[in-house]
Design a protein around this motif. Structure first.
Motif, PDB file in Angstrom:
ATOM      1  N   VAL A  55       0.697  -1.173   0.216  1.00 34.09           N
ATOM      2  CA  VAL A  55       0.036  -0.080   0.144  1.00 34.09           C
ATOM      3  C   VAL A  55       1.027   1.383  -0.166  1.00 34.09           C
ATOM      4  O   VAL A  55       1.838   1.321   0.960  1.00 34.09           O
ATOM      5  N   LYS A  56       0.616   2.050  -0.897  1.00 30.07           N
ATOM      6  CA  LYS A  56       1.289   3.313  -1.006  1.00 30.07           C
ATOM      7  C   LYS A  56       0.457   4.564  -0.922  1.00 30.07           C
ATOM      8  O   LYS A  56      -0.831   4.436  -1.523  1.00 30.07           O
ATOM      9  N   ASP A  57       0.944   5.900  -0.455  1.00 31.88           N
ATOM     10  CA  ASP A  57       0.345   7.084  -0.571  1.00 31.88           C
ATOM     11  C   ASP A  57       0.241   7.707  -2.090  1.00 31.88           C
ATOM     12  O   ASP A  57       0.985   7.179  -2.793  1.00 31.88           O
ATOM     13  N   VAL A  58      -0.218   8.887  -2.026  1.00 31.49           N
ATOM     14  CA  VAL A  58      -0.117   9.473  -3.476  1.00 31.49           C
ATOM     15  C   VAL A  58       0.954   9.950  -3.688  1.00 31.49           C
ATOM     16  O   VAL A  58       1.343  10.618  -5.037  1.00 31.49           O
ATOM     17  N   GLU A  59       2.146  10.144  -2.872  1.00 31.21           N
ATOM     18  CA  GLU A  59       3.465  10.297  -3.084  1.00 31.21           C
ATOM     19  C   GLU A  59       4.290   9.478  -3.304  1.00 31.21           C
ATOM     20  O   GLU A  59       5.464   9.370  -3.418  1.00 31.21           O
ATOM     21  N   GLY A  60       3.788   8.170  -3.215  1.00 34.48           N
ATOM     22  CA  GLY A  60       4.633   6.873  -3.687  1.00 34.48           C
ATOM     23  C   GLY A  60       5.284   6.257  -2.360  1.00 34.48           C
ATOM     24  O   GLY A  60       6.143   5.347  -2.425  1.00 34.48           O
ATOM     25  N   LYS A  61       4.936   6.766  -1.302  1.00 36.90           N
ATOM     26  CA  LYS A  61       5.632   6.355   0.195  1.00 36.90           C
ATOM     27  C   LYS A  61       4.797   5.157   0.472  1.00 36.90           C
ATOM     28  O   LYS A  61       3.634   4.760   0.549  1.00 36.90           O
ATOM     29  N   THR A  62       5.577   3.917   0.807  1.00 35.70           N
ATOM     30  CA  THR A  62       4.927   2.513   1.239  1.00 35.70           C
ATOM     31  C   THR A  62       4.688   2.897   2.449  1.00 35.70           C
ATOM     32  O   THR A  62       5.415   3.241   3.561  1.00 35.70           O
ATOM     33  N   LEU A  63       3.054   2.548   2.775  1.00 35.09           N
ATOM     34  CA  LEU A  63       2.450   2.652   4.248  1.00 35.09           C
ATOM     35  C   LEU A  63       2.505   1.420   4.868  1.00 35.09           C
ATOM     36  O   LEU A  63       2.586   1.221   6.139  1.00 35.09           O
ATOM     37  N   GLY A  64       2.660   0.112   4.254  1.00 35.45           N
ATOM     38  CA  GLY A  64       2.555  -0.988   4.815  1.00 35.45           C
ATOM     39  C   GLY A  64       2.287  -2.119   3.883  1.00 35.45           C
ATOM     40  O   GLY A  64       2.008  -1.772   2.615  1.00 35.45           O
ATOM     41  N   GLU A 102      -2.094  10.262 -10.085  1.00 32.93           N
ATOM     42  CA  GLU A 102      -2.371  11.476 -10.670  1.00 32.93           C
ATOM     43  C   GLU A 102      -3.087  11.203 -11.638  1.00 32.93           C
ATOM     44  O   GLU A 102      -3.481  11.808 -12.817  1.00 32.93           O
ATOM     45  N   ALA A 103      -4.243  10.036 -11.253  1.00 32.16           N
ATOM     46  CA  ALA A 103      -5.438  10.016 -12.172  1.00 32.16           C
ATOM     47  C   ALA A 103      -6.182  11.241 -12.485  1.00 32.16           C
ATOM     48  O   ALA A 103      -6.377  12.069 -11.507  1.00 32.16           O
ATOM     49  N   LYS A 104      -6.551  11.440 -13.765  1.00 32.52           N
ATOM     50  CA  LYS A 104      -7.850  12.602 -14.191  1.00 32.52           C
ATOM     51  C   LYS A 104      -8.726  12.761 -13.254  1.00 32.52           C
ATOM     52  O   LYS A 104      -9.191  13.914 -12.925  1.00 32.52           O
ATOM     53  N   GLU A 105      -9.425  11.580 -12.715  1.00 30.68           N
ATOM     54  CA  GLU A 105     -10.658  11.865 -12.004  1.00 30.68           C
ATOM     55  C   GLU A 105     -10.332  11.790 -10.445  1.00 30.68           C
ATOM     56  O   GLU A 105     -11.217  12.074  -9.642  1.00 30.68           O
ATOM     57  N   GLY A 106      -9.088  11.963  -9.973  1.00 31.05           N
ATOM     58  CA  GLY A 106      -8.591  11.843  -8.764  1.00 31.05           C
ATOM     59  C   GLY A 106      -7.622  10.673  -8.457  1.00 31.05           C
ATOM     60  O   GLY A 106      -7.707   9.835  -9.328  1.00 31.05           O
ATOM     61  N   PRO A 107      -6.987  10.743  -7.331  1.00 32.29           N
ATOM     62  CA  PRO A 107      -6.063   9.893  -6.921  1.00 32.29           C
ATOM     63  C   PRO A 107      -6.677   8.323  -6.678  1.00 32.29           C
ATOM     64  O   PRO A 107      -7.636   8.192  -6.330  1.00 32.29           O
ATOM     65  N   PHE A 108      -5.999   7.422  -7.724  1.00 30.57           N
ATOM     66  CA  PHE A 108      -6.305   6.159  -7.372  1.00 30.57           C
ATOM     67  C   PHE A 108      -7.694   5.794  -8.075  1.00 30.57           C
ATOM     68  O   PHE A 108      -8.023   4.613  -7.756  1.00 30.57           O
ATOM     69  N   THR A 109      -8.385   6.716  -8.763  1.00 28.35           N
ATOM     70  CA  THR A 109      -9.714   6.283  -9.233  1.00 28.35           C
ATOM     71  C   THR A 109      -9.373   5.348 -10.324  1.00 28.35           C
ATOM     72  O   THR A 109     -10.581   4.729 -10.624  1.00 28.35           O
ATOM     73  N   GLY A 196     -15.352   8.543   0.665  1.00 29.80           N
ATOM     74  CA  GLY A 196     -14.535   9.906   0.042  1.00 29.80           C
ATOM     75  C   GLY A 196     -13.360   9.598  -0.866  1.00 29.80           C
ATOM     76  O   GLY A 196     -13.200   8.464  -1.340  1.00 29.80           O
ATOM     77  N   ASP A 197     -12.481  10.306  -0.588  1.00 25.10           N
ATOM     78  CA  ASP A 197     -11.436  10.321  -1.616  1.00 25.10           C
ATOM     79  C   ASP A 197     -10.417   9.077  -1.421  1.00 25.10           C
ATOM     80  O   ASP A 197     -10.380   8.521  -0.183  1.00 25.10           O
ATOM     81  N   ARG A 198      -9.619   9.024  -2.153  1.00 24.61           N
ATOM     82  CA  ARG A 198      -8.629   7.556  -2.047  1.00 24.61           C
ATOM     83  C   ARG A 198      -7.298   7.952  -1.656  1.00 24.61           C
ATOM     84  O   ARG A 198      -6.528   8.828  -2.358  1.00 24.61           O
ATOM     85  N   GLN A 199      -6.978   7.679  -0.377  1.00 26.88           N
ATOM     86  CA  GLN A 199      -5.767   8.254  -0.001  1.00 26.88           C
ATOM     87  C   GLN A 199      -4.462   7.262  -0.235  1.00 26.88           C
ATOM     88  O   GLN A 199      -3.302   7.849  -0.146  1.00 26.88           O
ATOM     89  N   ALA A 200      -4.599   5.899  -0.262  1.00 25.63           N
ATOM     90  CA  ALA A 200      -3.549   5.095  -0.538  1.00 25.63           C
ATOM     91  C   ALA A 200      -4.265   3.874  -1.132  1.00 25.63           C
ATOM     92  O   ALA A 200      -5.395   3.639  -1.504  1.00 25.63           O
ATOM     93  N   CYS A 201      -3.196   3.175  -1.994  1.00 28.30           N
ATOM     94  CA  CYS A 201      -3.519   1.998  -3.000  1.00 28.30           C
ATOM     95  C   CYS A 201      -2.616   1.300  -3.094  1.00 28.30           C
ATOM     96  O   CYS A 201      -1.528   1.402  -3.050  1.00 28.30           O
ATOM     97  N   GLY A 202      -3.069  -0.288  -2.944  1.00 27.40           N
ATOM     98  CA  GLY A 202      -1.733  -1.076  -3.322  1.00 27.40           C
ATOM     99  C   GLY A 202      -2.490  -2.395  -4.278  1.00 27.40           C
ATOM    100  O   GLY A 202      -3.637  -2.857  -4.238  1.00 27.40           O
TER     101      GLY A 202
END
Length: 210
Positions: A55-64, A102-109, A196-202
């Motif tokens: 799982v990474k955040d919008v800046e590409g940092k691994t959260l776990g 950086e997806a057009k419709e919002g992070p990780f959409t 709501g918005d998507r803060q992290a994705c894996g």
């Protein structure tokens, strides 16, 4: 009863519905979540997972890392995450293995909607998981056992894990619907529970691929 109190009721009901244990520091039988290492360094348990998602955040940092392991007629989910905002967060499996911050419709959409092979409404999607609770220090430890999905699906369907910005109301009716004069949940809450918005994705992959 205020909004937060109303929101807690469906969350408690959801825990009972899923028959799982998703807490800060909890045990799953003899499987102790405390055996997990620091989240940013990955999560390791005494059970070898068959499937994982980094799982990474919008800046590409691994959260776990989220670990998925087959149990009898169910899937054990274990994770330890860090760097998140305190409080409850929607936590779901989504239908596309594409995590574009950086997806057009919002992070990780690009991960699409919830994994929902049987075309159900939220919170009966196969990818609907109990909420993730983050402590004041930004960390979360989580154990759940679900029978809404299988390891084979997680391996073959090309899916992703998403951490949302807001709590999941599990398609219940929050105060804003009363203010708008609506008589029931709208299309958005039936799809996502207003998480709501998507803060992290894996992206979910076989453990041997990690």
């Amino acid at each position: 009863m205020n909004y937060k109190q109303k929101l807690m009721l469906p969350m408690c009901a959801a825990f009972l519905l899923y028959g799982c244990n998703a807490t800060n520091d909890s045990n799953h039988g003899d499987k102790n979540v405390e055996d997990m290492n620091t989240a940013g360094q990955g999560t390791e348990t005494d059970v070898d997972p068959q499937v994982k998602a980094e799982v990474k955040d919008v800046e590409g940092k691994t959260l776990g890392i989220v670990n998925f392991t087959a149990e009898e007629n169910a899937v054990l989910i274990q994770t330890a995450l860090e760097g998140l905002e305190p409080g409850y967060h929607g936590f779901h499996i989504h239908e596309n293995a594409i995590c574009e911050p950086e997806a057009k419709e919002g992070p990780f959409t690009t991960a699409g909607g919830h994994f929902n092979p049987t075309d159900e409404t939220h919170s009966h999607h196969a990818g609907d998981m109990p909420p993730l609770y983050v402590k004041e220090d930004g960390t979360a430890k989580y154990t759940a056992t679900l029978d809404s999905m299988t390891i084979d699906q997680l391996k073959k369907e090309e899916l992703a894990v998403i951490v949302h910005a807001n709590p999941d109301n599990f398609a219940n009716i929050p105060d804003r619907y009363e203010a708008d004069g609506q008589k029931g949940p709208d299309e958005d809450t039936l799809k996502t529970g207003d998480a709501g918005d998507r803060q992290a994705c894996g992206i979910i992959v076989g453990a041997e691929e990690k």
